[in-house]
Each structure stands twice: as structure tokens, then as C-alpha cells.
Enzyme design. Structure first.
Site, PDB file in Angstrom:
ATOM      1  N   HIS A 126       0.815  -1.213   0.000  1.00  0.00           N
ATOM      2  CA  HIS A 126       0.000   0.000   0.000  1.00  0.00           C
ATOM      3  C   HIS A 126       0.847   1.259   0.000  1.00  0.00           C
ATOM      4  O   HIS A 126       0.359   2.329   0.341  1.00  0.00           O
ATOM      5  CB  HIS A 126      -0.933   0.005   1.219  1.00  0.00           C
ATOM      6  CG  HIS A 126      -2.018  -1.037   1.137  1.00  0.00           C
ATOM      7  ND1 HIS A 126      -2.634  -1.558   2.252  1.00  0.00           N
ATOM      8  CD2 HIS A 126      -2.576  -1.676   0.072  1.00  0.00           C
ATOM      9  CE1 HIS A 126      -3.534  -2.449   1.870  1.00  0.00           C
ATOM     10  NE2 HIS A 126      -3.519  -2.546   0.554  1.00  0.00           N
ATOM     11  N   CYS A 169       5.311  12.927 -12.234  1.00  0.00           N
ATOM     12  CA  CYS A 169       6.711  13.355 -12.451  1.00  0.00           C
ATOM     13  C   CYS A 169       7.635  12.532 -11.543  1.00  0.00           C
ATOM     14  O   CYS A 169       7.273  12.220 -10.400  1.00  0.00           O
ATOM     15  CB  CYS A 169       6.895  14.827 -12.095  1.00  0.00           C
ATOM     16  SG  CYS A 169       6.007  15.922 -13.196  1.00  0.00           S
ATOM     17  N   CYS A 190       4.362  20.182  -7.171  1.00  0.00           N
ATOM     18  CA  CYS A 190       5.521  19.574  -7.850  1.00  0.00           C
ATOM     19  C   CYS A 190       6.417  20.679  -8.433  1.00  0.00           C
ATOM     20  O   CYS A 190       5.931  21.583  -9.130  1.00  0.00           O
ATOM     21  CB  CYS A 190       5.015  18.662  -8.974  1.00  0.00           C
ATOM     22  SG  CYS A 190       6.330  17.953  -9.969  1.00  0.00           S
TER      23      CYS A 190
HETATM   24  C1  BV8 Z   1      -8.670  -1.662  -5.234  1.00  0.00           C
HETATM   25  C2  BV8 Z   1      -2.791   3.118   2.481  1.00  0.00           C
HETATM   26  C3  BV8 Z   1      -9.446  -1.681  -7.464  1.00  0.00           C
HETATM   27  C4  BV8 Z   1      -3.448   4.434   2.746  1.00  0.00           C
HETATM   28  C5  BV8 Z   1      -4.594   1.477   2.568  1.00  0.00           C
HETATM   29  C6  BV8 Z   1     -15.522  -0.069  -3.621  1.00  0.00           C
HETATM   30  C7  BV8 Z   1     -14.809   0.711  -4.513  1.00  0.00           C
HETATM   31  C8  BV8 Z   1     -13.453   0.485  -4.790  1.00  0.00           C
HETATM   32  C9  BV8 Z   1     -12.791  -0.519  -4.133  1.00  0.00           C
HETATM   33  C10 BV8 Z   1     -13.518  -1.253  -3.214  1.00  0.00           C
HETATM   34  C11 BV8 Z   1     -14.862  -1.084  -2.961  1.00  0.00           C
HETATM   35  N1  BV8 Z   1     -15.257  -1.989  -2.037  1.00  0.00           N
HETATM   36  C12 BV8 Z   1     -14.199  -2.746  -1.676  1.00  0.00           C
HETATM   37  C13 BV8 Z   1     -13.164  -2.298  -2.405  1.00  0.00           C
HETATM   38  C14 BV8 Z   1     -11.853  -2.764  -2.353  1.00  0.00           C
HETATM   39  C15 BV8 Z   1     -11.116  -1.886  -1.346  1.00  0.00           C
HETATM   40  C16 BV8 Z   1     -11.357  -2.521   0.005  1.00  0.00           C
HETATM   41  O1  BV8 Z   1     -10.862  -3.594   0.252  1.00  0.00           O
HETATM   42  N2  BV8 Z   1     -12.133  -1.830   0.880  1.00  0.00           N
HETATM   43  C17 BV8 Z   1     -12.404  -2.389   2.194  1.00  0.00           C
HETATM   44  C18 BV8 Z   1     -12.592  -1.256   3.204  1.00  0.00           C
HETATM   45  C19 BV8 Z   1     -13.652  -3.257   2.098  1.00  0.00           C
HETATM   46  N3  BV8 Z   1      -9.747  -1.967  -1.755  1.00  0.00           N
HETATM   47  C20 BV8 Z   1      -9.227  -0.996  -2.495  1.00  0.00           C
HETATM   48  O2  BV8 Z   1      -9.785   0.044  -2.779  1.00  0.00           O
HETATM   49  C21 BV8 Z   1      -7.840  -1.317  -3.018  1.00  0.00           C
HETATM   50  N4  BV8 Z   1      -7.811  -1.057  -4.418  1.00  0.00           N
HETATM   51  O3  BV8 Z   1      -9.478  -2.480  -4.927  1.00  0.00           O
HETATM   52  O4  BV8 Z   1      -8.538  -1.179  -6.499  1.00  0.00           O
HETATM   53  C22 BV8 Z   1      -8.934  -1.179  -8.733  1.00  0.00           C
HETATM   54  C23 BV8 Z   1      -8.367  -2.077  -9.627  1.00  0.00           C
HETATM   55  C24 BV8 Z   1      -7.920  -1.591 -10.845  1.00  0.00           C
HETATM   56  C25 BV8 Z   1      -8.014  -0.232 -11.151  1.00  0.00           C
HETATM   57  C26 BV8 Z   1      -8.548   0.670 -10.214  1.00  0.00           C
HETATM   58  C27 BV8 Z   1      -9.022   0.194  -8.983  1.00  0.00           C
HETATM   59  C28 BV8 Z   1      -6.807  -0.417  -2.372  1.00  0.00           C
HETATM   60  C29 BV8 Z   1      -6.810  -0.613  -0.890  1.00  0.00           C
HETATM   61  C30 BV8 Z   1      -5.624   0.151  -0.281  1.00  0.00           C
HETATM   62  C31 BV8 Z   1      -6.135   1.194   0.689  1.00  0.00           C
HETATM   63  N5  BV8 Z   1      -5.001   1.806   1.381  1.00  0.00           N
HETATM   64  N6  BV8 Z   1      -3.530   2.045   3.154  1.00  0.00           N
HETATM   65  C32 BV8 Z   1      -3.149   4.943   4.131  1.00  0.00           C
HETATM   66  O5  BV8 Z   1      -2.491   4.252   4.920  1.00  0.00           O
HETATM   67  O6  BV8 Z   1      -3.582   6.076   4.408  1.00  0.00           O
HETATM   68  S1  BV8 Z   1      -5.398   0.236   3.358  1.00  0.00           S
HETATM   69  C33 BV8 Z   1      -5.247   0.284   5.037  1.00  0.00           C
HETATM   70  O7  BV8 Z   1      -5.928  -0.883   5.481  1.00  0.00           O
HETATM   71  C34 BV8 Z   1      -3.847   0.173   5.615  1.00  0.00           C
HETATM   72  O8  BV8 Z   1      -2.844  -0.099   4.670  1.00  0.00           O
HETATM   73  C35 BV8 Z   1      -4.000  -1.041   6.543  1.00  0.00           C
HETATM   74  O9  BV8 Z   1      -2.820  -1.705   6.772  1.00  0.00           O
HETATM   75  C36 BV8 Z   1      -4.912  -1.836   5.711  1.00  0.00           C
HETATM   76  C37 BV8 Z   1      -5.542  -3.057   6.226  1.00  0.00           C
HETATM   77  O10 BV8 Z   1      -5.949  -2.836   7.551  1.00  0.00           O
HETATM   78  P1  BV8 Z   1      -5.160  -3.681   8.670  1.00  0.00           P
HETATM   79  O11 BV8 Z   1      -3.720  -3.545   8.426  1.00  0.00           O
HETATM   80  O12 BV8 Z   1      -5.700  -5.047   8.706  1.00  0.00           O
HETATM   81  O13 BV8 Z   1      -5.492  -2.852   9.954  1.00  0.00           O
HETATM   82  P2  BV8 Z   1      -6.789  -2.972  10.855  1.00  0.00           P
HETATM   83  O14 BV8 Z   1      -6.758  -1.794  11.764  1.00  0.00           O
HETATM   84  O15 BV8 Z   1      -7.988  -3.224   9.998  1.00  0.00           O
HETATM   85  O16 BV8 Z   1      -6.563  -4.314  11.692  1.00  0.00           O
HETATM   86  C38 BV8 Z   1      -5.501  -4.412  12.596  1.00  0.00           C
HETATM   87  C39 BV8 Z   1      -5.477  -5.836  13.077  1.00  0.00           C
HETATM   88  O17 BV8 Z   1      -4.355  -5.973  13.953  1.00  0.00           O
HETATM   89  C40 BV8 Z   1      -6.699  -6.250  13.854  1.00  0.00           C
HETATM   90  O18 BV8 Z   1      -7.147  -7.514  13.383  1.00  0.00           O
HETATM   91  C41 BV8 Z   1      -6.196  -6.380  15.302  1.00  0.00           C
HETATM   92  O19 BV8 Z   1      -6.852  -7.425  15.996  1.00  0.00           O
HETATM   93  C42 BV8 Z   1      -4.758  -6.733  15.068  1.00  0.00           C
HETATM   94  N7  BV8 Z   1      -3.833  -6.375  16.158  1.00  0.00           N
HETATM   95  C43 BV8 Z   1      -3.958  -5.364  17.065  1.00  0.00           C
HETATM   96  N8  BV8 Z   1      -2.872  -5.379  17.883  1.00  0.00           N
HETATM   97  C44 BV8 Z   1      -2.068  -6.408  17.471  1.00  0.00           C
HETATM   98  C45 BV8 Z   1      -2.675  -7.029  16.362  1.00  0.00           C
HETATM   99  N9  BV8 Z   1      -2.128  -8.083  15.734  1.00  0.00           N
HETATM  100  C46 BV8 Z   1      -0.954  -8.541  16.191  1.00  0.00           C
HETATM  101  N10 BV8 Z   1      -0.294  -7.998  17.250  1.00  0.00           N
HETATM  102  C47 BV8 Z   1      -0.819  -6.929  17.901  1.00  0.00           C
HETATM  103  N11 BV8 Z   1      -0.170  -6.401  18.948  1.00  0.00           N
END
Ligand code: BV8
Length: 248
Positions: A123, A135, A148
């Protein structure tokens, strides 16, 4: 020697027999470094915003100053953090396998700081400034809204926003690693965001042994093993369990 409490013997055995390992990490791996996870309630000014609503091109174009403010807040927070025992253990684990690919959804560079080498930043990178017109190498600057220096368009953080495609190279490297691996570890992710979350299923379909490490297991059916615990505790135990077996 008594094996480690949390690590199933069969998982240690699978790792001992493995040549190729793939690890998918999420925000949970950085939690013990003091970086809030992606879906934990944001704090302070950001409390009332869902990250999904801010991490989009639409939000950025609507109010670049506001979105930049969020990213600079996150940069400051991450800049104060250090890799934790989980990051360090993953770097140690990497040294034990012929092929090891760390696919991270995290944008905080903590895996690099922790010593991991073969990293796919699925990501993107929180600390990169990129030009929205593409660019190469724009000069970063701290203006409220940076532009830019080559073309005058907006600069944006070098992360992948919701609705944006994963960079080709990252997608290719990650899919290949998931398809080829003997063991896939899925650590610290809620497995809600695709296509990242689909990598574990791809590994399983390709015959890999899969394990989840998370204090709150996600219940995903694709896991052969589910270890409920913090990555900063479990990952060092996983490395220790391999050491124990190699000593025996
Ligand atoms: C794509 C960067 C298609 C930004 C991030 C409608 C329209 C468009 C797309 C979609 C849609 N519906 C669904 C989608 C797909 C969408 C998606 O998946 N949405 C989700 C919300 C349903 N995905 C996308 O849009 C992706 N692109 O589909 O493109 C496409 C194809 C071709 C052409 C054009 C388009 C892009 C997704 C990327 C988004 N960017 N990050 C930023 O950081 O600002 S994602 C973001 O979520 C972070 O990167 C994060 O890492 C990631 C996942 O979350 P997690 O890491 O799992 O974090 P979370 O808080 O959820 O969970 C933490 C976990 O840790 C928990 O389980 C907890 O229990 C655990 N934990 C806590 N403490 C500990 C622990 N584990 C271990 N040890 C501990 N101590």
C-alpha cells in the site's frame, strides 16, 4: 525440550520443512510500536473521521490541505516509533529461508527499520511525496499544500488510496510469493482490505500451510493454524521454536 507454549508443533514442523515462506502483515504488527491500527478509533482531531473516508483521491482533491494535515500527523507519530520485537523477529525469520517475501500493508517503513530485506510495500510508503501527474523525483516540501517543482501539479503522499490499483510490481511480486510459498503467515491484519486479504487464500489454494497471528482472530476459513496473541510476543516465540528444533 518443551516446545514454545503458543506455537503448534505442526506449524514449527511445516516451517522446518519449508524452503519458501511468505508473510502478510497489517497494522497490528506496528501496534506495539505505538502506531494506532488502521481501524482503531483515530485520536484527537481525527477522532470523527474514518480512515477509509480520508484515504481517497476524492477526499484529497476536495481538501488537499486537510488530507495533508492527516498524513503529516501520521508521519510525526510514526517518526517517533521504533520497530518492536515482532518486526525484529520477522527479520530474523527471513534469514532462515531460501525464499522469504514480506508483503506489508503498512506504510510506516518499520519493517525496513527492523532489518527485513525482501519487502513488498503493498500500500505504498507514508513518507514518500509523489506528483499526482507522475513526475519522477519531485522535491518534497512542507508547504501546507505542496506542489511539484517540475510541473506545478499537487504532490500527494506515496500511498495507495481506496479505489486505487495496487502498483503492478507490488501485485505481481506478492501474488507470485503467495502462489509459490510452502508456508504463509498472516500477522496483525483484520483481513478486510482487498486485494491484500486475498493473498492468504491464494497461498492456501496453491498448497501452502497458512497461519494467522492476531490477538483477535478473524475467523477466516483459509487458516490451517490460528494463534491468538500479539505479534511482538508470538513472532519471537516462533523463531525460538525453530531454534529449539534445530538444537535438538
Ligand atoms: C482496489 C494506504 C481496485 C493508505 C490502505 C468499492 C470501490 C473500490 C474498491 C472497493 C470497494 N469496495 C471494496 C473495495 C476494495 C477496497 C477494500 O478492500 N475496501 C475495504 C474497506 C472493504 N480496496 C481498495 O480500494 C484497493 N484497491 O481495490 O482497487 C482497482 C483495480 C484496478 C483499477 C482501479 C481500482 C486499495 C486498498 C488500499 C487502501 N489503502 N492504506 C493509508 O495508509 O492512508 S489500506 C489500510 O488498510 C492500511 O494499509 C491497513 O494496513 C490496511 C488493512 O488494515 P489492517 O492492516 O488489517 O489494519 P486494521 O486496523 O484493519 O486491523 C488491525 C489488526 O491488527 C486487527 O485484526 C487487530 O486485531 C490486530 N492487532 C492489534 N494489535 C495487534 C494485532 N495483531 C498482532 N499484534 C498486535 N499487537
Amino acid at each position: 525440550m518443551q516446545g514454545s507454549t503458543a506455537i503448534p508443533e505442526a506449524l514449527t514442523g511445516a516451517l522446518r520443512a519449508a524452503r519458501r515462506v511468505c508473510v502478510l502483515t497489517g497494522a497490528g504488527v506496528s501496534a506495539e510500536s505505538g502506531v494506532p491500527t488502521f481501524r482503531e478509533a483515530q485520536t484527537g482531531l481525527w477522532e470523527k473521521y474514518r480512515p477509509e473516508s480520508l484515504a481517497t483521491m476524492e477526499a484529497f482533491l476536495a481538501d488537499p490541505a486537510f488530507v495533508w494535515k492527516w498524513y503529516r500527523w501520521r508521519r510525526e507519530l510514526v517518526a517517533k516509533s521504533r520497530p518492536n520485537a515482532g518486526h525484529i523477529a520477522l527479520a530474523e525469520l527471513e534469514r532462515r529461508f531460501d525464499e522469504f517475501t514480506l508483503v506489508t500493508q503498512n506504510v510506516d517503513r518499520l519493517h525496513r527499520a527492523g532489518g527485513s530485506q525482501n519487502i513488498v510495500e503493498f500500500h505504498g510508503d507514508l513518507f514518500a511525496d509523489i506528483c499526482i501527474a507522475g513526475c519522477a523525483d519531485p522535491a518534497a516540501n512542507d508547504d501546507e499544500i505542496p506542489y511539484c517543482n517540475h510541473c506545478g501539479n499537487l504532490l500527494r503522499p506515496g500511498v495507495v488510496w481506496f479505489g486505487e490499483a495496487i502498483p503492478q510490481q507490488a501485485l505481481y511480486r506478492s501474488s507470485e510469493a503467495a502462489e509459490r510459498c510452502d508456508v504463509m503467515l498472516c500477522v496483525g491484519t483484520s483481513s478486510q482490505v482487498y486485494p491484500a486479504a486475498g493473498l492468504t487464500g491464494l497461498a492456501r489454494q496453491s498448497g501452502a500451510v497458512t497461519a494467522e497471528i492476531n490477538p483477535e482472530p478473524t475467523g477466516g476459513p483459509e487458516f490451517n493454524f490460528v494463534i491468538a496473541g500479539q505479534s511482538g510476543l508470538i513472532l519471537p516465540e516462533l523463531v525460538a521454536s525453530l531454534e529449539q528444533s534445530s538444537d535438538e
